[in-house]
Motif scaffolding. Structure first.
Motif, PDB file in Angstrom:
ATOM      1  N   PRO A 158       0.811  -1.230  -0.041  1.00  0.00           N
ATOM      2  CA  PRO A 158       0.035   0.128  -0.058  1.00  0.00           C
ATOM      3  C   PRO A 158       0.755   1.234  -0.050  1.00  0.00           C
ATOM      4  CG  PRO A 158      -0.588  -1.729   1.898  1.00  0.00           C
ATOM      5  CD  PRO A 158       0.777  -2.073   1.223  1.00  0.00           C
ATOM      6  N   GLY A 159       0.311   2.233  -0.881  1.00  0.00           N
ATOM      7  CA  GLY A 159       1.180   3.481  -0.691  1.00  0.00           C
ATOM      8  C   GLY A 159       2.106   3.544  -1.781  1.00  0.00           C
ATOM      9  N   PHE A 160       2.523   2.324  -2.535  1.00  0.00           N
ATOM     10  CA  PHE A 160       3.493   2.415  -3.678  1.00  0.00           C
ATOM     11  C   PHE A 160       2.812   2.770  -5.002  1.00  0.00           C
ATOM     12  CE2 PHE A 160       6.611   0.736  -1.053  1.00  0.00           C
ATOM     13  CZ  PHE A 160       7.918   1.031  -1.771  1.00  0.00           C
ATOM     14  N   GLY A 161       3.494   3.549  -5.738  1.00  0.00           N
ATOM     15  CA  GLY A 161       2.831   3.566  -7.385  1.00  0.00           C
ATOM     16  C   GLY A 161       4.133   3.177  -8.266  1.00  0.00           C
ATOM     17  N   TYR A 162       3.891   3.420  -9.345  1.00  0.00           N
ATOM     18  CA  TYR A 162       5.011   3.069 -10.098  1.00  0.00           C
ATOM     19  C   TYR A 162       5.276   4.053 -11.331  1.00  0.00           C
ATOM     20  CZ  TYR A 162       0.838   1.642 -13.015  1.00  0.00           C
ATOM     21  OH  TYR A 162      -0.188   1.627 -14.060  1.00  0.00           O
ATOM     22  N   TYR A 168      11.356  -0.208 -26.613  1.00  0.00           N
ATOM     23  CA  TYR A 168      11.316  -0.787 -25.273  1.00  0.00           C
ATOM     24  C   TYR A 168      10.303  -0.048 -24.256  1.00  0.00           C
ATOM     25  CZ  TYR A 168      13.813   2.845 -22.723  1.00  0.00           C
ATOM     26  OH  TYR A 168      14.319   4.088 -22.091  1.00  0.00           O
ATOM     27  N   GLN A 169       9.843  -0.645 -23.216  1.00  0.00           N
ATOM     28  CA  GLN A 169       8.958  -0.399 -22.422  1.00  0.00           C
ATOM     29  C   GLN A 169       9.496  -0.698 -21.025  1.00  0.00           C
ATOM     30  OE1 GLN A 169       4.736  -0.907 -22.649  1.00  0.00           O
ATOM     31  NE2 GLN A 169       5.532  -2.313 -24.240  1.00  0.00           N
ATOM     32  N   ARG A 170       9.499   0.276 -20.101  1.00  0.00           N
ATOM     33  CA  ARG A 170      10.151  -0.167 -18.537  1.00  0.00           C
ATOM     34  C   ARG A 170       9.272   0.344 -17.739  1.00  0.00           C
ATOM     35  NH1 ARG A 170      15.884   2.865 -17.621  1.00  0.00           N
ATOM     36  NH2 ARG A 170      15.202   4.810 -17.510  1.00  0.00           N
ATOM     37  N   LEU A 171       9.450  -0.203 -16.356  1.00  0.00           N
ATOM     38  CA  LEU A 171       8.501  -0.071 -15.342  1.00  0.00           C
ATOM     39  C   LEU A 171       9.401  -0.138 -14.001  1.00  0.00           C
ATOM     40  CD1 LEU A 171       4.844  -0.576 -15.014  1.00  0.00           C
ATOM     41  CD2 LEU A 171       6.368  -1.394 -13.062  1.00  0.00           C
ATOM     42  N   ARG A 172       9.189   0.723 -13.096  1.00  0.00           N
ATOM     43  CA  ARG A 172       9.741   0.471 -11.753  1.00  0.00           C
ATOM     44  C   ARG A 172       8.811   1.086 -10.665  1.00  0.00           C
ATOM     45  NH1 ARG A 172      14.509   4.904 -11.033  1.00  0.00           N
ATOM     46  NH2 ARG A 172      12.995   6.617 -11.307  1.00  0.00           N
ATOM     47  N   LEU A 173       8.753   0.124  -9.243  1.00  0.00           N
ATOM     48  CA  LEU A 173       8.003   0.766  -8.403  1.00  0.00           C
ATOM     49  C   LEU A 173       8.503   1.941  -7.696  1.00  0.00           C
ATOM     50  CD1 LEU A 173       6.973  -2.702  -6.650  1.00  0.00           C
ATOM     51  CD2 LEU A 173       5.749  -1.352  -8.494  1.00  0.00           C
ATOM     52  N   GLY A 190      12.245   1.090  -7.095  1.00  0.00           N
ATOM     53  CA  GLY A 190      12.798  -0.320  -7.368  1.00  0.00           C
ATOM     54  C   GLY A 190      13.431  -0.203  -8.695  1.00  0.00           C
ATOM     55  N   PRO A 191      14.256  -1.311  -8.986  1.00  0.00           N
ATOM     56  CA  PRO A 191      14.798  -1.524 -10.209  1.00  0.00           C
ATOM     57  C   PRO A 191      13.863  -1.392 -11.462  1.00  0.00           C
ATOM     58  CG  PRO A 191      14.388  -3.708  -9.315  1.00  0.00           C
ATOM     59  CD  PRO A 191      14.077  -2.654  -8.230  1.00  0.00           C
ATOM     60  N   TRP A 192      14.295  -1.156 -12.484  1.00  0.00           N
ATOM     61  CA  TRP A 192      13.623  -1.001 -13.938  1.00  0.00           C
ATOM     62  C   TRP A 192      13.347  -2.364 -14.255  1.00  0.00           C
ATOM     63  CZ3 TRP A 192      11.111   2.829 -15.125  1.00  0.00           C
ATOM     64  CH2 TRP A 192      11.392   4.376 -14.894  1.00  0.00           C
ATOM     65  N   ILE A 193      12.227  -2.743 -14.574  1.00  0.00           N
ATOM     66  CA  ILE A 193      11.671  -3.990 -15.359  1.00  0.00           C
ATOM     67  C   ILE A 193      11.559  -3.742 -16.679  1.00  0.00           C
ATOM     68  CG2 ILE A 193      10.085  -5.934 -15.105  1.00  0.00           C
ATOM     69  CD1 ILE A 193      11.877  -5.948 -12.627  1.00  0.00           C
ATOM     70  N   GLN A 220       2.763  -3.878 -20.102  1.00  0.00           N
ATOM     71  CA  GLN A 220       2.850  -3.075 -18.733  1.00  0.00           C
ATOM     72  C   GLN A 220       2.288  -4.005 -17.558  1.00  0.00           C
ATOM     73  OE1 GLN A 220       0.589   0.702 -19.207  1.00  0.00           O
ATOM     74  NE2 GLN A 220       1.059   1.347 -16.908  1.00  0.00           N
ATOM     75  N   PRO A 221       0.949  -4.615 -17.830  1.00  0.00           N
ATOM     76  CA  PRO A 221       0.669  -5.436 -16.464  1.00  0.00           C
ATOM     77  C   PRO A 221       1.844  -6.547 -16.118  1.00  0.00           C
ATOM     78  CG  PRO A 221      -1.419  -5.146 -18.246  1.00  0.00           C
ATOM     79  CD  PRO A 221       0.148  -4.690 -18.867  1.00  0.00           C
ATOM     80  N   LYS A 222       2.285  -6.918 -17.371  1.00  0.00           N
ATOM     81  CA  LYS A 222       3.360  -8.186 -16.904  1.00  0.00           C
ATOM     82  C   LYS A 222       4.433  -7.486 -16.101  1.00  0.00           C
ATOM     83  CE  LYS A 222       5.660 -10.073 -20.191  1.00  0.00           C
ATOM     84  NZ  LYS A 222       6.007 -10.964 -21.487  1.00  0.00           N
ATOM     85  N   MET A 223       5.030  -6.420 -16.688  1.00  0.00           N
ATOM     86  CA  MET A 223       5.986  -5.648 -16.123  1.00  0.00           C
ATOM     87  C   MET A 223       5.794  -5.406 -14.525  1.00  0.00           C
ATOM     88  SD  MET A 223       7.646  -3.204 -18.903  1.00  0.00           S
ATOM     89  CE  MET A 223       6.329  -2.446 -19.653  1.00  0.00           C
ATOM     90  N   LEU A 224       4.393  -4.610 -14.304  1.00  0.00           N
ATOM     91  CA  LEU A 224       4.073  -4.333 -12.895  1.00  0.00           C
ATOM     92  C   LEU A 224       4.044  -5.529 -11.929  1.00  0.00           C
ATOM     93  CD1 LEU A 224       3.184  -2.396 -11.052  1.00  0.00           C
ATOM     94  CD2 LEU A 224       0.757  -2.403 -12.071  1.00  0.00           C
ATOM     95  N   VAL A 225       3.462  -6.771 -12.635  1.00  0.00           N
ATOM     96  CA  VAL A 225       3.506  -7.967 -11.678  1.00  0.00           C
ATOM     97  C   VAL A 225       4.888  -8.386 -11.423  1.00  0.00           C
ATOM     98  CG1 VAL A 225       2.963 -10.338 -11.449  1.00  0.00           C
ATOM     99  CG2 VAL A 225       1.086  -8.460 -12.243  1.00  0.00           C
ATOM    100  N   ALA A 226       5.737  -8.437 -12.297  1.00  0.00           N
ATOM    101  CA  ALA A 226       7.335  -8.539 -12.085  1.00  0.00           C
ATOM    102  C   ALA A 226       7.955  -7.712 -11.285  1.00  0.00           C
ATOM    103  CB  ALA A 226       7.813  -8.765 -13.705  1.00  0.00           C
ATOM    104  N   ALA A 227       7.608  -6.412 -11.282  1.00  0.00           N
ATOM    105  CA  ALA A 227       7.971  -5.355 -10.455  1.00  0.00           C
ATOM    106  C   ALA A 227       7.632  -5.712  -8.931  1.00  0.00           C
ATOM    107  CB  ALA A 227       7.735  -4.030 -10.918  1.00  0.00           C
ATOM    108  N   VAL A 228       6.263  -6.077  -8.656  1.00  0.00           N
ATOM    109  CA  VAL A 228       5.700  -6.522  -7.700  1.00  0.00           C
ATOM    110  C   VAL A 228       6.446  -7.583  -6.817  1.00  0.00           C
ATOM    111  CG1 VAL A 228       3.568  -7.278  -6.204  1.00  0.00           C
ATOM    112  CG2 VAL A 228       3.629  -5.303  -7.750  1.00  0.00           C
ATOM    113  N   LEU A 229       6.627  -8.458  -7.704  1.00  0.00           N
ATOM    114  CA  LEU A 229       7.228  -9.814  -7.258  1.00  0.00           C
ATOM    115  C   LEU A 229       8.793  -9.637  -6.862  1.00  0.00           C
ATOM    116  CD1 LEU A 229       5.847 -12.664  -9.690  1.00  0.00           C
ATOM    117  CD2 LEU A 229       5.119 -12.187  -7.214  1.00  0.00           C
TER     118      LEU A 229
END
Length: 195
Positions: free
Chosen positions: A138-142, A150-155, A162-165, A170-179
């Motif tokens: 809770p309280g985290f965004g991305y 390329y696309q990349r995402l981090r929490l 967090g590190p860039w994924i 996008q949903p797959k990157m977000l789940v990978a970042a959460v994991l």
């Protein structure tokens, strides 16, 4: 759904509830669902692997729910069952007050039961992926960046980045970042989290 499916589902519910059956607690007991960082890492690696596309389409969402929420599969393939706590007001004889009753003889108790839920599609839909982030951290965004090629995402939460994924969706990157964060900080996830 036939009688054998119903009997199988009831057996699953009974097995999950066995440690808590008939128990009422003045304080919520510890959540028995433990996060295994090695399992979380394996899930993240498989989610990001270009060779796991069949698994991502068929089993990944269930394995995520199983690893994080202790979910079990129901007879209906789109449903899962998992443990949740509830509260009830009772007296020492186990009776709950009527709406117009109150008094010191009634106390708040906790108990554990099961909930049945439709399995979220974490990897294909941003809503369930965002919901997973909100339930675990809770309280985290991305931060999300999309550039040509390329696309990349981090929490992100204030100065906690967090590190860039990098991946293709996008949903797959977000789940990978959460994991990824869950693997590093399993102790930060709330107890008795709900699917």
């Amino acid at each position: 759904m036939g009688k054998s499916d119903i009997d199988r589902d009831i057996a699953i519910h009974e097995e999950m509830l066995k440690p808590f059956k008939g128990q009422f607690y003045l304080e919520l007991p510890p959540d028995p669902r433990v996060i295994d960082p090695a399992r979380i890492r394996a899930l993240r690696e498989r989610i990001l692997s270009p060779y796991s596309y069949t698994w991502r389409d068929r089993e990944a969402n269930f394995e995520i729910a199983e690893a994080i929420f202790g979910a079990r599969r129901e007879s209906k393939p789109s449903n899962v069952v998992y443990l949740i706590p509830y509260k009830v007001v009772r007296d020492e004889h186990g009776c709950s007050p009527l709406p117009f009753q109150s008094g010191p003889e009634f106390k708040l108790y906790h108990y554990v039961t099961v909930a049945i839920s439709t399995l979220p599609d974490y990897l294909q839909s941003i809503g369930p992926a965002t919901g997973l982030l909100e339930k675990l951290f809770p309280g985290f965004g991305y931060d999300y960046q999309c550039r040509v090629g390329y696309q990349r995402l981090r929490l992100a939460k204030e100065d906690d980045l967090g590190p860039w994924i990098e991946s293709d969706y996008q949903p797959k990157m977000l789940v990978a970042a959460v994991l990824e964060r869950l693997e590093r900080y399993p102790e930060q996830v709330p107890q008795w989290r709900r699917l």
